[in-house]
Structure formats: structure tokens, C-alpha cells
Motif scaffolding. Sequence first.
Motif, short mmCIF file in Angstrom:
data_model
loop_
_atom_site.label_atom_id
_atom_site.label_comp_id
_atom_site.label_asym_id
_atom_site.label_seq_id
_atom_site.Cartn_x
_atom_site.Cartn_y
_atom_site.Cartn_z
N LYS A 52 26.35 15.18 29.01
CA LYS A 52 28.19 14.78 28.45
C LYS A 52 28.03 13.33 29.19
CE LYS A 52 30.61 19.27 28.30
NZ LYS A 52 31.00 20.06 28.60
N VAL A 53 27.75 12.65 30.15
CA VAL A 53 27.99 11.26 30.96
C VAL A 53 27.27 10.55 30.24
CG1 VAL A 53 27.17 9.83 32.56
CG2 VAL A 53 28.36 12.10 33.03
N LEU A 54 25.39 10.67 29.47
CA LEU A 54 25.07 9.67 28.37
C LEU A 54 25.88 9.98 27.06
CD1 LEU A 54 22.07 11.72 29.49
CD2 LEU A 54 22.89 9.50 30.44
N GLU A 55 26.09 10.62 26.66
CA GLU A 55 27.08 10.72 25.40
C GLU A 55 28.37 10.15 25.81
OE1 GLU A 55 27.82 14.37 21.75
OE2 GLU A 55 27.75 14.85 24.35
N SER A 56 28.92 9.78 26.53
CA SER A 56 29.90 9.17 26.66
C SER A 56 29.81 7.23 26.52
CB SER A 56 30.73 9.66 27.79
OG SER A 56 31.51 10.97 28.46
N ALA A 57 28.69 7.40 27.33
CA ALA A 57 28.05 5.88 27.29
C ALA A 57 27.51 5.59 25.74
CB ALA A 57 27.57 6.11 29.05
N GLY A 58 27.30 6.56 25.01
CA GLY A 58 26.42 6.31 23.60
C GLY A 58 25.41 5.96 23.58
N LEU A 59 24.37 6.70 25.25
CA LEU A 59 23.04 6.92 24.60
C LEU A 59 22.43 8.36 24.19
CD1 LEU A 59 22.89 5.74 28.58
CD2 LEU A 59 21.98 3.63 26.62
N ILE A 60 23.41 8.76 23.72
CA ILE A 60 22.41 9.85 22.68
C ILE A 60 23.12 10.96 22.18
CG2 ILE A 60 21.39 10.53 25.20
CD1 ILE A 60 22.84 13.30 25.36
N GLY A 61 22.62 11.02 20.76
CA GLY A 61 23.32 11.69 19.39
C GLY A 61 23.04 12.98 19.92
N ARG A 62 24.06 13.66 19.73
CA ARG A 62 23.94 15.50 19.44
C ARG A 62 24.13 15.85 18.63
NH1 ARG A 62 25.82 19.34 24.88
NH2 ARG A 62 27.38 18.22 24.97
N LYS A 63 23.60 16.93 18.23
CA LYS A 63 24.14 17.87 16.37
C LYS A 63 23.29 19.47 17.00
CE LYS A 63 19.52 17.81 14.36
NZ LYS A 63 18.69 17.36 13.69
N ASP A 65 22.68 23.12 15.80
CA ASP A 65 22.06 24.19 14.55
C ASP A 65 21.90 25.10 14.67
OD1 ASP A 65 20.78 24.14 13.06
OD2 ASP A 65 18.56 23.83 14.23
N ALA A 66 22.84 25.85 14.16
CA ALA A 66 23.06 27.48 14.27
C ALA A 66 23.43 27.44 16.09
CB ALA A 66 21.61 27.98 14.67
N GLN A 67 22.55 28.10 17.05
CA GLN A 67 23.80 28.21 18.27
C GLN A 67 22.53 27.23 19.22
OE1 GLN A 67 21.78 30.41 17.15
NE2 GLN A 67 19.91 31.53 18.42
N PHE A 68 21.78 26.38 19.05
CA PHE A 68 21.70 25.61 19.92
C PHE A 68 22.20 24.27 19.42
CE2 PHE A 68 18.09 28.61 18.82
CZ PHE A 68 17.68 29.13 20.21
N SER A 69 21.83 23.11 20.43
CA SER A 69 22.56 22.04 20.57
C SER A 69 20.89 20.67 20.57
CB SER A 69 23.27 21.43 21.43
OG SER A 69 23.66 20.60 20.73
N TYR A 70 21.14 20.08 19.72
CA TYR A 70 19.93 19.16 19.57
C TYR A 70 20.64 17.12 20.51
CZ TYR A 70 16.80 22.75 17.91
OH TYR A 70 16.32 24.11 18.23
N CYS A 71 19.39 16.99 20.71
CA CYS A 71 20.08 15.41 21.49
C CYS A 71 18.93 14.75 20.95
CB CYS A 71 19.89 15.48 23.07
SG CYS A 71 21.43 16.49 23.90
N THR A 72 18.62 13.78 20.88
CA THR A 72 18.44 12.05 20.24
C THR A 72 18.97 11.06 20.89
OG1 THR A 72 19.78 12.02 18.71
CG2 THR A 72 18.30 13.24 17.82
N LEU A 73 17.99 10.31 21.36
CA LEU A 73 17.81 8.99 22.08
C LEU A 73 18.74 7.89 21.10
CD1 LEU A 73 18.02 7.00 24.38
CD2 LEU A 73 15.39 6.24 23.88
N VAL A 74 20.25 6.97 21.51
CA VAL A 74 20.94 6.09 20.51
C VAL A 74 20.25 5.30 21.06
CG1 VAL A 74 22.66 5.78 19.71
CG2 VAL A 74 22.24 7.60 20.13
#
Length: 115
Positions: A52-63, A65-74
Motif C-alpha cells: 500500500k505504501v508503494l502503491e500510494s507513492a505510485g511505484l506499483i500498480g495492482r489488479k 484476478d479472481a481472488q488473487f491480487s497482482y502487482c506490477t512495477l510503475v
Amino acid sequence: MPATDPLSQVFGALADPTRRAILARLSLGEASVGELAAPHEMSLAAVSKHIKVLESAGLIGRKKDAQFSYCTLVASPLKDLQGWLDAYRKFWDDNLDQFEAYLAELQRGDPSSKQ
């Protein structure tokens, strides 16, 4: 008071070694929260807080897929950080060049360099 400007958020996010490790893993490609948590001796909830900290800083994105959450580098916030650091590169390069010249004078035994 939490940092609100983007550069401060990026620095804050990068201040923690676990978050840096998460970003290093994401530089290899997309990963689930479970995959990101695996190498760390902490709960999924603790890893989720780091995400969540990384996401708030805009460094990762999340999506989801069913019950799983996937992260990618931004990477774009890292480019902004690089721009900020580049402003200081000339300063450090100049200082290192002066230091190198001073060391060369000492090695030559230049009397004008002795105090």
C-alpha cells in the motif's frame, strides 16, 4: 504528518529495505501478493501494508484476478527521482574531480599541495 508531494512519497517508500526488495522483485515482472510475501518473514497483512505504501507513492500498480491480487512495477516515479538526483550529479562529479586532482598532486609530491 505524512508527506504529500510525490518525491517525498517516493523517498519514504524507498526508505524501507522490504519495499526495495519488493520493487526489485517486480522489476523481473508481475507478481502476486503471495509471491511478494514469500521471501519475507512476515505476515501477508504486513506485506500488504508495504504494498500500500508503494502503491500510494505510485511505484506499483495492482489488479485483481479472481481472488488473487497482482502487482506490477510503475517506473515513472523513479524517473522523477532520477531527475532530482541528476541535479546533484554535477556537484559530486566536480568534487570528485577536485579530489582526484588533489590526490595526484600528493602522489607527485607537489610542494604547493602541502599544508
